[in-house]
Design an enzyme around this catalytic site. Structure first.
Site, PDB file in Angstrom:
ATOM      1  N   CYS A  52       0.968  -1.266   0.264  1.00  0.00           N
ATOM      2  CA  CYS A  52      -0.096  -0.168  -0.309  1.00  0.00           C
ATOM      3  C   CYS A  52       0.617   1.168  -0.347  1.00  0.00           C
ATOM      4  CB  CYS A  52      -1.003  -0.069   1.530  1.00  0.00           C
ATOM      5  SG  CYS A  52      -0.032   0.022   3.062  1.00  0.00           S
TER       6      CYS A  52
ATOM      7  N   ASN B  62       1.033   1.325   6.654  1.00  0.00           N
ATOM      8  CA  ASN B  62       1.611   0.248   5.155  1.00  0.00           C
ATOM      9  C   ASN B  62       3.304  -0.762   5.770  1.00  0.00           C
ATOM     10  OD1 ASN B  62       3.446   0.032   2.814  1.00  0.00           O
ATOM     11  ND2 ASN B  62       4.672   1.662   3.003  1.00  0.00           N
ATOM     12  N   GLY B  63       2.941  -1.773   5.487  1.00  0.00           N
ATOM     13  CA  GLY B  63       3.478  -2.639   6.017  1.00  0.00           C
ATOM     14  C   GLY B  63       3.265  -3.910   6.421  1.00  0.00           C
TER      15      GLY B  63
ATOM     16  N   TYR C  37      12.006  -1.792  -7.225  1.00  0.00           N
ATOM     17  CA  TYR C  37      10.644  -1.627  -8.624  1.00  0.00           C
ATOM     18  C   TYR C  37       9.562  -0.739  -7.793  1.00  0.00           C
ATOM     19  CZ  TYR C  37       6.544  -3.402  -9.998  1.00  0.00           C
ATOM     20  OH  TYR C  37       5.342  -4.025 -10.804  1.00  0.00           O
TER      21      TYR C  37
END
Length: 485
Positions: free
Chosen positions: A16, A117-118, A257
């Protein structure tokens, strides 16, 4: 759901992206713009929560930011000068509206909204403990564990409750939290997941990447440091470091990426690092060929670096359609094969009778690479050499990346020669782990104390993996049996 990933989405996917604004008129509109810039980090769902000084307002939806947050009636309801938002892929918890963030709860200390996030690698054990004590969960997301830990903490001060909760979790997190007193933003002690801070006039902004600051016209101030907790109240900032000092280990795949190439990560241009990886790859694994061709879009910077270092011309041998999302449901193998060409097509006139070098960022299951090589051969390529701008992905990630089970990772099943045969290439080579570190300005990988989290390449996990050491791993990964993907 639309997707920007090619072919069968055979990529590692960041879970996310998060974005928060404190102290700006129309904060939710700024959050929506920021989430647009972070859409590549999560395309299953999006949500925004705002605070107007008296009430919290939320809208969460499946799908992209566009189409969900471009309506006046929705944005008009997200009132206030403070807001945070989230774009999501699921790694822990099934794809469902109840798991879309920011998650919100009414606690004894007031409203509490969190965007995460994580991945919490002991969430299953914590969840079981909390359920035994009477907690009732409304989602299957690991993020909800944080809310329950805050709610049940024995500390009285809301900030102490939050710190107490974070001290009990393991794994990776960047968090943006809204409370009635203001906004908090923090990173885990190792800084595995990214978070940056910016300024727009008198307002403070937090985001997963600097590109989101650029889109809203904000000035990049600095990264939130690993283990740092920043509190924004009444326009004033406080910085705390409640977890002590630890050598950071940010995720190295951000440079390979995950991040957009126009972002700055760790004070380095992502684009420049990717070019440097390509140049290092050309040094380590040269091959005679006529053309260097990127696999769009993620392979482009590394392919430029490879071409410049090798002196072999760079050309666009694969043309991507920007108007195709996930291909319609295909009833047969032949139609599925043709569906691939809706997204990417070989530049036949360029490729025919040429020896080519294809450059991509990674190989996960290998299905994408196989299709690309087949496409090149069908277009008349004489030789197809594959070069990968990361080491072989041999291990799963437990820190917020949607990684297949290890047995589905091509590099965990085959040696490089075996992978070469699998994708039907004339040759295949990956950048070395030391070469990857060199592209980031290091002398090489320091085995006893690596600077980055590179567990997907090395198996060297920087934290305890409590949930994943037990026998029932599949159930724990999902937190809920129906959530297994």
């Amino acid at each position: 759901m639309l997707t920007t990933n090619p072919f069968d989405d055979d990529k590692l996917r960041e879970e996310c992206g998060i974005f928060g604004v404190s102290g700006a008129d129309g904060a939710a509109a700024l959050v929506a713009l920021g989430l647009h810039a972070l859409q590549h980090r999560g395309q299953e769902a999006a949500g925004i929560t705002s605070w107007d000084g008296k009430h919290f307002h939320s809208h969460r939806a499946m799908g992209h930011v566009a189409g969900n947050f471009d309506k006046d009636e929705i944005m008009g309801g997200l009132r206030g000068q403070t807001a945070c938002g989230h774009v999501r892929y699921s790694t822990t918890g099934e794809t469902a509206l109840r798991n879309v963030q920011p998650l919100y709860a009414e606690l004894a200390t007031g409203g509490f909204a969190v965007a995460h996030n994580g991945n919490i690698s002991n969430a299953f054990r914590l969840r079981n403990d909390l359920v035994q004590r009477g907690a009732i969960f409304q989602s299957t997301s690991d993020t909800e564990v944080i809310i329950h830990l805050v709610a049940t903490s024995s500390y009285r001060d809301p900030l102490d409750k939050f710190v107490d909760a974070l001290r009990r979790v393991e794994g990776a997190y960047s968090l943006i939290v809204l409370t009635p007193t203001g906004m908090m933003a923090c990173r885990d002690p190792l800084g595995i997941r990214p978070l940056v801070m910016g300024k727009l006039g008198d307002s403070v902004i937090f985001a997963s990447e600097t590109v989101a600051l650029d889109v809203v016209g904000a000035e990049f101030v600095r990264s939130v440091e690993p283990g740092e907790l920043i509190i924004v109240e009444d326009g004033k900032l406080r910085s705390l470091r409640p977890f002590g000092q630890t050598a950071p280990r940010p995720c190295i795949f951000e440079w390979v990426y995950f991040s957009r190439p126009d972002s700055i990560a760790g004070d380095q241009s992502v684009y420049s690092v990717r070019k440097a990886i390509g140049a290092q790859l050309a040094i380590e694994s040269p091959v005679e060929a006529d053309l260097v061709i990127p696999v769009p879009d993620s392979g482009v910077p590394a392919a430029i670096g490879y071409a410049q270092q090798s002196g072999i011309p760079f050309e666009l041998g694969i043309i991507r359609s920007h108007y195709v999302g996930r291909t319609f449901i295909q009833p047969g193998a032949e139609v599925r094969r043709l569906g691939v060409k809706l997204k990417h097509n070989a530049n036949r006139a360029l490729i025919k009778d040429k020896s080519i070098i294809l450059v991509d960022d990674s190989i996960v299951r290998g299905t994408t690479s196989l299709k690309i090589v087949e496409m090149m051969r069908e277009a008349g390529a004489r030789e197809v050499h594959m070069r990968i701008a990361s080491p072989p992905t041999t291990h799963s990630c437990f820190y917020g990346v949607d990684t297949p089970e290890r047995e589905k990772l091509l590099a965990s099943r085959y040696s490089v020669p075996g992978m070469t045969d699998f994708i039907h290439a004339d040759s295949l080579a990956f950048v070395s782990i030391d070469g990857l570190y060199k592209a980031l300005g290091e002398a090489g990988r320091n085995g006893p104390a690596p600077k980055y989290c590179d567990a997907c390449f090395t198996g060297d996990y920087p934290t305890v993996l409590t949930d994943y050491s037990d026998a029932h791993m599949d159930e724990q990964l999902a937190l809920h049996p129906e959530a297994a993907e």
